[in-house]
Design an enzyme around this catalytic site. Structure first.
Site, short mmCIF file in Angstrom:
data_model
loop_
_atom_site.label_atom_id
_atom_site.label_comp_id
_atom_site.label_asym_id
_atom_site.label_seq_id
_atom_site.Cartn_x
_atom_site.Cartn_y
_atom_site.Cartn_z
N GLY A 294 0.84 -1.20 0.00
CA GLY A 294 0.00 0.00 0.00
C GLY A 294 0.87 1.25 0.00
O GLY A 294 2.02 1.22 -0.44
N SER A 295 0.31 2.31 0.56
CA SER A 295 0.90 3.64 0.36
C SER A 295 2.29 3.82 0.95
O SER A 295 3.00 4.72 0.56
CB SER A 295 -0.03 4.69 0.94
#
Lengths: 637, 329
Positions: A294-295
């Site tokens: 993810g981020s």
């Protein structure tokens, strides 16, 4: 005198035979000398083996300590009852007395006392005897009844660092974790009381030989117990609050690769490891778990873009309309409607997916994936622990435009927590990718170091300048972007949140995320990188900013304490939110008149002490940030 | 009658030292078996006194008596050897039916056979004169009788005693002037025989090699040898001191009989071994002197034969316990 001659001949033959028989006598004496001089050593040692019986004395297993010398895996010394049945004269009396003291039946005791064996350990009734019981047995002074010391592994902090420490079996042999990996160091050399016995096992009146046991070697870890305890505490909090499928935390010194703490839940108490299932026992998530990051992965994309000079994050701008179309796939930003016009620094602050798609496109798949590999993804970090995962990075020939775009914001590659921490460490430490390690040194029982481990630089990935820019960028994320809840007044904290969708069999699960936060402290001169991830938290907003960052902040405070990180100047000021208290920096007013001082301290409530007109001391001192309306004391003379 | 005082002294020293060593080596076993650590030494003491008594009596008997009755003596011991083989009359000890048990005492007829054969051979050779030079007339008749006795003893079976008997008689034949070719021939015949026996049953080779490295079969054929070495070796040149043997604590089987020399070497070191060996050499030397000083052929053969037999038996025992020859032929 033929007869005389005949007799002389007989006498001559008698003398010959005398001389002939003299030879074997000489041989016998020579042979005895040969046996007693030249074969002495061999025969003596063989014979001693035959005559001697060993009452084994267990060596203490080496300890495992944290970096401050605090013992994480210790030994409890206990006393055990050992019998040598052949030496027991009055078996009935011994059985009676011992069964009374041990509070067991005569029949049970009899089994041990009458056993036909050379050495009998009274198990389990005679193991781990209390001091009182041991003393009573000692006082009886029975022949053939012995008390021996035994050591049992003990983990004073129970589930602390359990996966990494591992556990030992009934005979103190390492079965998992560091206990297994370093078993040969930790295992000591058993000693013995060696006594001589006759062929029937009776003790002979020859002096006993005491062979002292040699303790095993100590393993000194890079882990700091204060940081570790903080992680454990927050793991417990996370379980209480969010009932996650799994949670983990990992703290590394980015300048060396030393692991300062690592924890995951579910964990176990190695003192009673038998009570846990094998998955709980074996999965050391911070190094084993592998999932889409993810981020938090955007840190890698951005660092690569800066290094390749495809973007000036402070000047270049990007307009986010909320979604981007890549080869027919619509990739949405998490914020409906998009973030609008922003610099690329703000793209990171806002964790804006379309902005990162742009960065990926600017880099191109060859370059982005080259950096992904260089930062250590897709291969083991080489941490000195068993069971490390490797993760998966798309082979380049399977990377299309969509894969390039999603990889840029952290979807697609599967990575391990330790890979991410080492990559971010490289991003902030000046560009050096280190091999993480947890064993600092091995020392013997006299505390002299036998083996020492130090940092291993694997390669340089980015330049100092890129690293410096990234440190500022990450600090901005915490001060102004998604990491705000981790902001600590007076300290420079960098970080990046992540909310990764979990996939199962290639399909993304609905409402099932791994929320994570990557933090760097202090961001201008990083001493610790923290990574925290919570798998499928319940009862919380589906945004990592709200879930992980407040927890990360508490851990960061403990890290600051543990590492004695001093306050840093020149931090990026936090953007205010409605519930934030406004803070102001206290000016230095020492030496000024009371009126001048009051003018400068307009935001604060001024309390004066002493008579006079000139400020000679103030509290708090100049430069500290305190909330609007707080008291500043001025001492006048 | 003249008495050789040195000979007597040597025998008595040997016997008394033997008593001390029997006590030291047997006390542990004696205490274990009979709850009396003096058990064996008491018996030995009784035999020692009995022996002295018999010695005095026998010394009064003129040796001509044996000359006169040698055939009868021989026949008598032959009879005993036959009787001992009959179950119910002879009793079995250590795997051989070689004893007449009378209460706790025992008599071995093969011991009597050795003496009576020596008496018989001495007499035969003393009047055979030049026959001895002739193989068929001089040697073969003696050999035939010896082989009959040897055969009877082998039926018990007791190879050790049988061999000592044969070799003692051969020694008398040798000093009496038998042709050296006979011994050379006999030696070659013996070697061929041994080789033949090994070819027939190769395990015998193993027996022979096992005494060289007893650890090859530490729990089997090598066991006693190893236990003996564990006594002699650790004793060291100076020994552990009297009563301080370790191996007598049930490690060495029968430490007061076959392996007493091992215990002597363990407790007194090489000095103990030299002491024992010197006594035997002195004993033999005195015997040789006696044999040399008499001109009577019968007494020459007899005195030499008896002493040779004693000394040879001693040599065999010592060589076995120090590992110079295999334990059983």
């Amino acid at each position: 005198m033929g007869c005389y001659m005949f007799v002389r001949e007989i006498d001559k033959r008698i003398r010959i035979l005398f001389l002939v028989l003299f030879i074997p006598f000489v041989l016998i004496i020579l042979r005895v000398i040969y046996i007693q001089v030249f074969q002495y050593k061999k025969l003596n040692s063989y014979a001693k083996d035959l005559w001697s019986r060993d009452l084994e004395l267990e060596a203490d297993r080496g300890k495992i300590l944290d970096r401050n010398g605090i013992v994480l895996a210790d030994n409890l010394t206990t006393t055990s009852l050992v019998l040598i049945p052949n030496q027991i004269k009055d078996k009935k009396e011994v059985t009676e007395e011992l069964s009374k003291i041990l509070n067991i039946s005569f029949e049970d005791m009899k089994k041990h006392v009458y056993k036909k064996t050379s050495i009998e350990r009274v198990h389990p009734e005679g193991r781990r005897l209390s001091y009182d019981v041991a003393e009573k047995i000692q006082k009886l002074e029975f022949e053939g009844v012995y008390l021996v010391k035994e050591a049992k592994r003990y983990y004073p902090y129970h589930d602390l660092l359990s996966h990494t420490l591992g556990y030992v079996g009934i005979d103190n042999q390492g079965l998992s974790g560091l206990e297994l990996q370093y078993d040969s160091y930790l295992t000591g050399k058993n000693g013995a009381i060696q006594y001589f016995s006759d062929a029937h096992g009776n003790r002979l009146k020859m002096s006993d030989v005491y062979i002292a046991p040699t303790s095993g070697m100590n393993i000194n870890l890079t882990v700091d117990i204060h940081i570790q305890q903080s992680l454990e505490r927050e793991m417990d909090n996370i379980v209480d609050m969010f009932h996650p499928d799994m949670a983990l935390a990992l703290v590394v010194n980015p300048k060396t690769g030393e692991i300062l703490g690592m924890s995951s839940t579910p964990d176990f108490d190695p003192n009673e490891y038998q009570k846990y299932d094998s998955a709980t026992l074996s999965r050391n998530y911070p190094i084993w778990a592998s999932y889409e990051p993810g981020s938090t992965f955007k840190v890698v994309t951005m660092a690569s873009a800066i290094e390749e000079k495809v973007v000036d994050i402070f000047k270049d701008r990007f307009y986010d309309a909320g979604k981007v179309n890549v080869d027919g796939s619509i990739l949405k930003c998490w914020k409906a409607g998009g973030h609008g016009d922003q610099t690329f620094l703000e793209v990171l602050q806002n964790s804006c997916n379309p902005g990162f798609v742009r960065l990926g496109q600017l880099l191109g798949k060859e370059k982005l994936f080259s950096y992904i590999h260089q930062f250590g993804f897709g291969e083991k970090t080489g941490v000195d622990l068993n069971g490390e995962g490797q993760g998966i990075v798309f082979p380049l020939n399977r990377v299309g435009n969509v894969e390039l775009a999603t990889s840029a914001f952290g979807q697609g590659p599967s990575v391990t927590p330790i890979q991410q921490v080492m990559a971010v460490s490289a991003v902030v430490n000046g560009g050096y990718l280190y091999r993480p390690y947890i064993v600092k040194s091995v020392s013997d029982h006299t505390n002299s170091v036998v083996k020492e481990y130090s940092k291993v630089m694997r390669r340089r990935v980015i330049s100092q300048q890129t690293s410096a820019i990234m440190r500022i960028a990450l600090e901005h994320v915490v001060a102004k972007g998604g990491g705000k809840s981790a902001y600590i007044e007076g300290y420079r904290v960098g970080g990046k949140t992540g909310t990764a969708q979990k996939s199962e069999n290639g399909v993304y699960l609905v409402n099932n995320y791994i929320m994570s936060f990557m933090a760097v402290v202090p961001s201008n001169d990083p001493e610790a990188v923290l990574y925290l991830a919570i798998d499928n938290p319940k009862n919380t907003a589906m945004l990592s900013s709200y879930t992980t960052t407040p927890i990360a902040r508490r851990i960061l405070l403990d890290i600051i304490d543990a590492l004695k990180i001093s306050k840093q100047k020149g931090e990026v000021d936090k953007d205010l939110e409605w519930n934030d208290k406004v803070t102001y920096e206290v000016p230095n007013v020492i030496g000024k008149s009371i009126d001048e001082a009051k003018k400068e301290l307009i935001h604060f409530k001024v309390v004066t002490e002493g008579d006079g007109n000139i400020v000679f001391e103030q509290s708090p001192r100049g430069g500290e940030k305190i909330e609007d309306g707080s008291i500043v004391r001025l001492f006048l003379k | 009658m003249k008495m050789d005082k040195i000979l007597l002294f040597t025998v008595i020293v040997l016997a008394i030292f033997g008593l001390f060593m029997i006590y030291s080596s047997s006390s542990i076993w004696a205490d274990y078996k009979f709850h009396d650590s003096f058990h064996y030494v008491k018996y030995q003491g009784v035999f020692f006194l009995l022996g002295l008594f018999i010695m005095i009596i026998v010394s009064k008997i003129p040796y001509r008596f044996y000359y006169q009755f040698s055939n009868l003596i021989l026949f008598f011991s032959f009879l005993l050897l036959v009787l001992v083989l009959i179950p119910g009359i002879g009793s079995v000890r250590n795997g051989s039916r070689s004893w007449f048990g009378i209460g706790s005492f025992g008599i071995q007829p093969s011991e009597a056979a050795k003496i009576s054969l020596i008496i018989f051979t001495s007499k035969y050779l003393s009047f055979s004169g030049d026959y001895i030079k002739k193989f068929w007339k001089g040697i073969v008749p003696v050999l035939c009788i010896v082989l009959i006795f040897f055969g009877l003893i082998m039926l018990q079976p007791d190879l050790g005693t049988g061999m000592i008997l044969v070799i003692s008689i051969l020694s008398i034949l040798f000093i009496a002037g038998a042709d050296l070719r006979f011994f050379i021939g006999g030696g070659i015949f013996g070697i061929i025989g041994v080789i033949a026996l090994i070819v027939i049953a190769p395990y015998r080779m193993k027996r022979i090699t096992s005494f060289m490295n007893p650890w090859n079969d530490a729990l089997g054929t090598g066991f006693q040898m190893i236990q003996s070495l564990y006594a002699i070796g650790p004793g060291g040149l100076l020994g552990n001191g009297y009563l301080n043997s370790v191996q007598k604590h049930f490690y060495l089987p029968e430490p007061q009989t076959d392996f007493i020399f091992s215990i002597i070497a363990e407790e007194f070191g090489v000095m103990g071994a030299i002491f024992i060996v010197s006594l035997f050499v002195l004993l033999f030397y005195r015997g040789v002197m006696i044999a040399n000083h008499t001109n009577d052929l019968f007494s020459k053969y007899l005195s030499f034969g008896i002493l040779f037999q004693i000394i040879f038996q001693a040599i065999m025992n010592l060589m076995v316990v120090v590992g110079l020859i295999p334990i059983t032929g």
